[in-house]
Scaffold this motif. Structure first.
Motif, PDB file in Angstrom:
ATOM      1  N   ASP A 168       0.872  -1.092   0.146  1.00 23.21           N
ATOM      2  CA  ASP A 168      -0.132  -0.133   0.158  1.00 23.21           C
ATOM      3  C   ASP A 168       0.788   1.227   0.063  1.00 23.21           C
ATOM      4  O   ASP A 168       2.009   1.443   0.724  1.00 23.21           O
ATOM      5  CB  ASP A 168      -0.978   0.199   1.323  1.00 23.21           C
ATOM      6  N   VAL A 169       0.335   2.370  -0.651  1.00 18.69           N
ATOM      7  CA  VAL A 169       1.187   3.551  -0.883  1.00 18.69           C
ATOM      8  C   VAL A 169       0.437   4.678   0.009  1.00 18.69           C
ATOM      9  O   VAL A 169      -0.673   4.637  -0.154  1.00 18.69           O
ATOM     10  CB  VAL A 169       1.024   3.941  -2.301  1.00 18.69           C
ATOM     11  N   ILE A 170       1.203   5.373   0.805  1.00 16.70           N
ATOM     12  CA  ILE A 170       0.553   6.233   1.837  1.00 16.70           C
ATOM     13  C   ILE A 170       1.131   7.685   1.244  1.00 16.70           C
ATOM     14  O   ILE A 170       2.174   7.894   1.252  1.00 16.70           O
ATOM     15  CB  ILE A 170       1.298   5.905   3.214  1.00 16.70           C
ATOM     16  N   THR A 171       0.275   8.634   1.516  1.00 17.03           N
ATOM     17  CA  THR A 171       0.618   9.899   1.350  1.00 17.03           C
ATOM     18  C   THR A 171      -0.170  10.806   2.326  1.00 17.03           C
ATOM     19  O   THR A 171      -0.991  10.318   3.009  1.00 17.03           O
ATOM     20  CB  THR A 171       0.238  10.539  -0.208  1.00 17.03           C
ATOM     21  N   LEU A 172       0.379  11.888   2.677  1.00 13.22           N
ATOM     22  CA  LEU A 172      -0.178  12.856   3.429  1.00 13.22           C
ATOM     23  C   LEU A 172      -0.726  14.129   2.562  1.00 13.22           C
ATOM     24  O   LEU A 172      -0.004  14.623   1.968  1.00 13.22           O
ATOM     25  CB  LEU A 172       0.914  13.705   4.694  1.00 13.22           C
ATOM     26  N   ARG A 173      -2.241  14.258   2.576  1.00 14.44           N
ATOM     27  CA  ARG A 173      -2.569  15.128   1.518  1.00 14.44           C
ATOM     28  C   ARG A 173      -3.688  16.315   2.490  1.00 14.44           C
ATOM     29  O   ARG A 173      -4.229  16.196   3.470  1.00 14.44           O
ATOM     30  CB  ARG A 173      -3.860  14.248   0.951  1.00 14.44           C
ATOM     31  N   ASN A 174      -3.327  17.389   1.531  1.00 16.54           N
ATOM     32  CA  ASN A 174      -4.236  18.656   2.046  1.00 16.54           C
ATOM     33  C   ASN A 174      -5.548  18.351   1.422  1.00 16.54           C
ATOM     34  O   ASN A 174      -5.747  18.622   0.184  1.00 16.54           O
ATOM     35  CB  ASN A 174      -3.622  19.953   1.272  1.00 16.54           C
ATOM     36  N   ASN A 175      -6.338  17.838   2.146  1.00 14.10           N
ATOM     37  CA  ASN A 175      -7.587  17.412   1.799  1.00 14.10           C
ATOM     38  C   ASN A 175      -8.703  18.533   1.953  1.00 14.10           C
ATOM     39  O   ASN A 175      -9.732  18.454   2.402  1.00 14.10           O
ATOM     40  CB  ASN A 175      -8.252  16.371   2.755  1.00 14.10           C
ATOM     41  N   SER A 176      -8.481  19.674   1.142  1.00 16.98           N
ATOM     42  CA  SER A 176      -9.269  20.894   1.211  1.00 16.98           C
ATOM     43  C   SER A 176      -9.017  21.462  -0.029  1.00 16.98           C
ATOM     44  O   SER A 176      -8.053  21.125  -0.759  1.00 16.98           O
ATOM     45  CB  SER A 176      -9.329  21.673   2.224  1.00 16.98           C
ATOM     46  N   MET A 177      -9.720  22.611  -0.307  1.00 19.56           N
ATOM     47  CA  MET A 177      -9.483  23.594  -1.534  1.00 19.56           C
ATOM     48  C   MET A 177      -8.499  24.786  -1.189  1.00 19.56           C
ATOM     49  O   MET A 177      -8.275  25.488  -1.716  1.00 19.56           O
ATOM     50  CB  MET A 177     -10.649  24.140  -2.329  1.00 19.56           C
ATOM     51  N   VAL A 178      -8.260  24.804   0.396  1.00 25.24           N
ATOM     52  CA  VAL A 178      -7.400  26.060   0.879  1.00 25.24           C
ATOM     53  C   VAL A 178      -5.933  25.711   0.860  1.00 25.24           C
ATOM     54  O   VAL A 178      -5.744  24.329   1.555  1.00 25.24           O
ATOM     55  CB  VAL A 178      -8.115  26.235   2.298  1.00 25.24           C
ATOM     56  N   PRO A 179      -5.265  26.388   0.208  1.00 25.32           N
ATOM     57  CA  PRO A 179      -3.781  25.960   0.338  1.00 25.32           C
ATOM     58  C   PRO A 179      -3.124  26.085   1.692  1.00 25.32           C
ATOM     59  O   PRO A 179      -3.749  26.953   2.396  1.00 25.32           O
ATOM     60  CB  PRO A 179      -3.146  27.192  -0.768  1.00 25.32           C
ATOM     61  N   LEU A 180      -1.934  25.676   2.051  1.00 28.96           N
ATOM     62  CA  LEU A 180      -1.382  25.841   3.345  1.00 28.96           C
ATOM     63  C   LEU A 180       0.029  26.130   3.061  1.00 28.96           C
ATOM     64  O   LEU A 180       0.608  25.522   1.946  1.00 28.96           O
ATOM     65  CB  LEU A 180      -1.614  24.648   4.218  1.00 28.96           C
ATOM     66  N   THR A 181       0.901  26.397   3.799  1.00 28.03           N
ATOM     67  CA  THR A 181       2.011  26.947   3.787  1.00 28.03           C
ATOM     68  C   THR A 181       2.851  26.270   4.842  1.00 28.03           C
ATOM     69  O   THR A 181       2.564  26.637   5.947  1.00 28.03           O
ATOM     70  CB  THR A 181       2.472  28.573   3.833  1.00 28.03           C
ATOM     71  N   LEU A 182       3.996  25.702   4.896  1.00 32.84           N
ATOM     72  CA  LEU A 182       4.791  24.758   5.485  1.00 32.84           C
ATOM     73  C   LEU A 182       5.863  25.710   5.657  1.00 32.84           C
ATOM     74  O   LEU A 182       6.516  26.179   4.721  1.00 32.84           O
ATOM     75  CB  LEU A 182       5.252  23.695   5.129  1.00 32.84           C
ATOM     76  N   GLY A 183       6.461  26.175   6.930  1.00 31.25           N
ATOM     77  CA  GLY A 183       7.488  26.665   7.253  1.00 31.25           C
ATOM     78  C   GLY A 183       8.553  25.649   7.170  1.00 31.25           C
ATOM     79  O   GLY A 183       8.733  24.418   7.929  1.00 31.25           O
ATOM     80  N   LEU A 184       9.840  25.985   6.421  1.00 30.31           N
ATOM     81  CA  LEU A 184      10.769  24.801   6.318  1.00 30.31           C
ATOM     82  C   LEU A 184      12.026  25.183   7.108  1.00 30.31           C
ATOM     83  O   LEU A 184      12.348  24.404   7.665  1.00 30.31           O
ATOM     84  CB  LEU A 184      11.131  24.633   4.793  1.00 30.31           C
ATOM     85  N   SER A 185      12.690  26.338   6.716  1.00 28.61           N
ATOM     86  CA  SER A 185      13.832  26.469   7.125  1.00 28.61           C
ATOM     87  C   SER A 185      13.908  27.605   8.545  1.00 28.61           C
ATOM     88  O   SER A 185      13.114  28.588   8.247  1.00 28.61           O
ATOM     89  CB  SER A 185      14.896  27.233   6.218  1.00 28.61           C
TER      90      SER A 185
END
Length: 122
Positions: A92-109
């Motif tokens: 099985d293949v697993i992903t973490l999905r933004n399950n909405s129409m609203v974008p989100l922003t990840l803080g990376l560095s």
């Protein structure tokens, strides 16, 4: 601080790997993880967001969101996390999905924008 956008309906990419145990497969920079064995898996995730209130995170199995895993994002900035126990088949293949129409922003560095831990428990 560097950021990354995850558009509505898109999967979260994971740029790096920590230790990979039990033959879980992930290629750095990709969105997908595959599990080697059938069984019950505990999946923990955490996101550090700088924007995206009103979006929702969920775990998708083979491209289909498991409705029991949806977590609504109720903060404008901060951490969002979830945990789920899923009965998975070998491969099985697993992903973490933004399950909405609203974008989100990840803080990376300099921190970590997203983490995912997959652990076979039975």
């Amino acid at each position: 601080m560097a950021n990354a956008s995850v558009f509505g309906g898109a999967d979260v990419p994971f740029s790096n790997n920590g230790p990979l145990f039990g033959d879980v497969v992930h290629i750095a920079g990709m969105t997908t993880f595959s599990v080697p064995n059938a069984g019950i898996y505990k999946i923990n995730y955490s996101l550090s967001i700088t924007a995206g209130i009103g979006s929702a995170m969920a775990i998708a199995v083979n491209g289909v969101v498991d409705p029991s895993t949806v977590v609504n994002v109720l903060v404008a900035t901060g951490n969002v996390s979830g945990v789920a126990y899923l009965n998975l088949a070998a491969g099985d293949v697993i992903t973490l999905r933004n399950n909405s129409m609203v974008p989100l922003t990840l803080g990376l560095s300099p921190g970590v924008g997203a983490q995912l831990v997959i652990e076979q428990v039975a």
